[in-house]
Design an enzyme around this catalytic site. Sequence first.
Site, PDB file in Angstrom:
ATOM      1  N   HIS A  90      -2.664   1.365   6.799  1.00 25.56           N
ATOM      2  CA  HIS A  90      -3.043   1.262   5.388  1.00 25.56           C
ATOM      3  C   HIS A  90      -3.208   2.659   4.803  1.00 25.56           C
ATOM      4  O   HIS A  90      -3.648   3.591   5.483  1.00 25.56           O
ATOM      5  CB  HIS A  90      -4.341   0.485   5.222  1.00 25.56           C
ATOM      6  CG  HIS A  90      -4.638   0.133   3.792  1.00 25.56           C
ATOM      7  ND1 HIS A  90      -3.918  -0.811   3.099  1.00 25.56           N
ATOM      8  CD2 HIS A  90      -5.560   0.618   2.918  1.00 25.56           C
ATOM      9  CE1 HIS A  90      -4.396  -0.910   1.866  1.00 25.56           C
ATOM     10  NE2 HIS A  90      -5.381  -0.043   1.720  1.00 25.56           N
ATOM     11  N   CYS A 128       0.817  -1.227   0.000  1.00 24.48           N
ATOM     12  CA  CYS A 128       0.000   0.000   0.000  1.00 24.48           C
ATOM     13  C   CYS A 128       0.847   1.272   0.000  1.00 24.48           C
ATOM     14  O   CYS A 128       0.655   2.158  -0.829  1.00 24.48           O
ATOM     15  CB  CYS A 128      -0.985  -0.018   1.170  1.00 24.48           C
ATOM     16  SG  CYS A 128      -0.251   0.149   2.811  1.00 24.48           S
ATOM     17  N   HIS A 154      -5.767   1.837  -4.283  1.00 23.60           N
ATOM     18  CA  HIS A 154      -4.858   1.318  -3.260  1.00 23.60           C
ATOM     19  C   HIS A 154      -4.472  -0.114  -3.590  1.00 23.60           C
ATOM     20  O   HIS A 154      -5.063  -0.755  -4.468  1.00 23.60           O
ATOM     21  CB  HIS A 154      -5.516   1.398  -1.872  1.00 23.60           C
ATOM     22  CG  HIS A 154      -6.699   0.473  -1.708  1.00 23.60           C
ATOM     23  ND1 HIS A 154      -6.942  -0.235  -0.547  1.00 23.60           N
ATOM     24  CD2 HIS A 154      -7.723   0.135  -2.558  1.00 23.60           C
ATOM     25  CE1 HIS A 154      -8.056  -0.952  -0.682  1.00 23.60           C
ATOM     26  NE2 HIS A 154      -8.540  -0.738  -1.872  1.00 23.60           N
TER      27      HIS A 154
END
Length: 352
Positions: free
Chosen positions: A315, A267, A327
């Site tokens: 994240h 990520c 993402h």
Amino acid sequence: MAAHRKPPQRPLTGHTVRTAATLALAGAAAATCFDGTGHAAPQPTPSQVKARVAALYREAEAATEKYDGAKEEADAAQRRLSALQDETARRQQRLNTVRNALGSIAAAQYRDGAIAPAWQLALSSDPDRYLDGAALAERAGDRQAAAVSQVRRQLREIERLRGAARVEVKSLRSRQAELRRHKKTVTGKLDEARRLLARLSPRQRDAITGAPAERVSRSAADPREPLERAGSVPAPSGRAAMAVAYAYGKLGSPYVWGATGPNAFDCSGLVQAAYRAAGLSLPRTSYAQIDAGRRISRSELRPGDLVFFYPGISHVGIYVGGGRMIHAPNPSAPVRLDPIGQMPFAGATRVA
């Protein structure tokens, strides 16, 4: 009438005890079988697998971000150590040069003999010429003293550099041990998630891992093209628009933990690569990227802003407008478009 007495009981031997225990266990097992109470552990339901896999992916991603941070520190320590080693080698070369010069001076003095200057003047057939030579020798002595002083300085500097290198070696080893710990955590959790998913049918796995990534052209000549296709508001800057275009171009790329592109990402690796393509250097980890720009509220989001999730900031995605982000979700899903509301929102940052 004879007295009745109980026969003496013999002590239990190890063999007797083992035999009795074996019979008891066999009897218990038989009773269990006859009673019909022996059952294998129940298999988890698809919903339980989904919850557990999601938890494992979150834990693995948090460990991945720590791994990325430790790797960044290890790489920096390695660069510092290499620079110190190079500088030490240069200093050693200079020291060797000065030492060789001093050796030449000492050899010349030995060949000429160490006659006292007064006697040399008295015995000289040309006093004026001797005095000129004495002045030259005095200057040579000054140079020799300066060379000795330089040797001492070089030795002190080399020792300082070696001390700094020892510190960097210790730091590097510590970071490498940390890398191994985080890697073990990540791989362990991902392996467990894979084992759980392998027990499900393909349809059940698809339901858990999510729908395929939304398909958008990977080749946008104009950075604004993806934004226009998405019907989004303009990006706050040209760099933000370029980062969004890069992210759109990577849709469908696989998730690989620790990867920063160009063909696979985790990520924070996707975010770093997108802004690197736009000419902006960002930190490696999500928990560092949140402090790389100006914090903004959810209502202020514009394309190119970074959006963060979960309490530990484990994240991150790139907001593209319309309540969506691009993402790299997890190993079961490639880089894709998703609504930002599907995970616990932790904050947003504008970096360009």
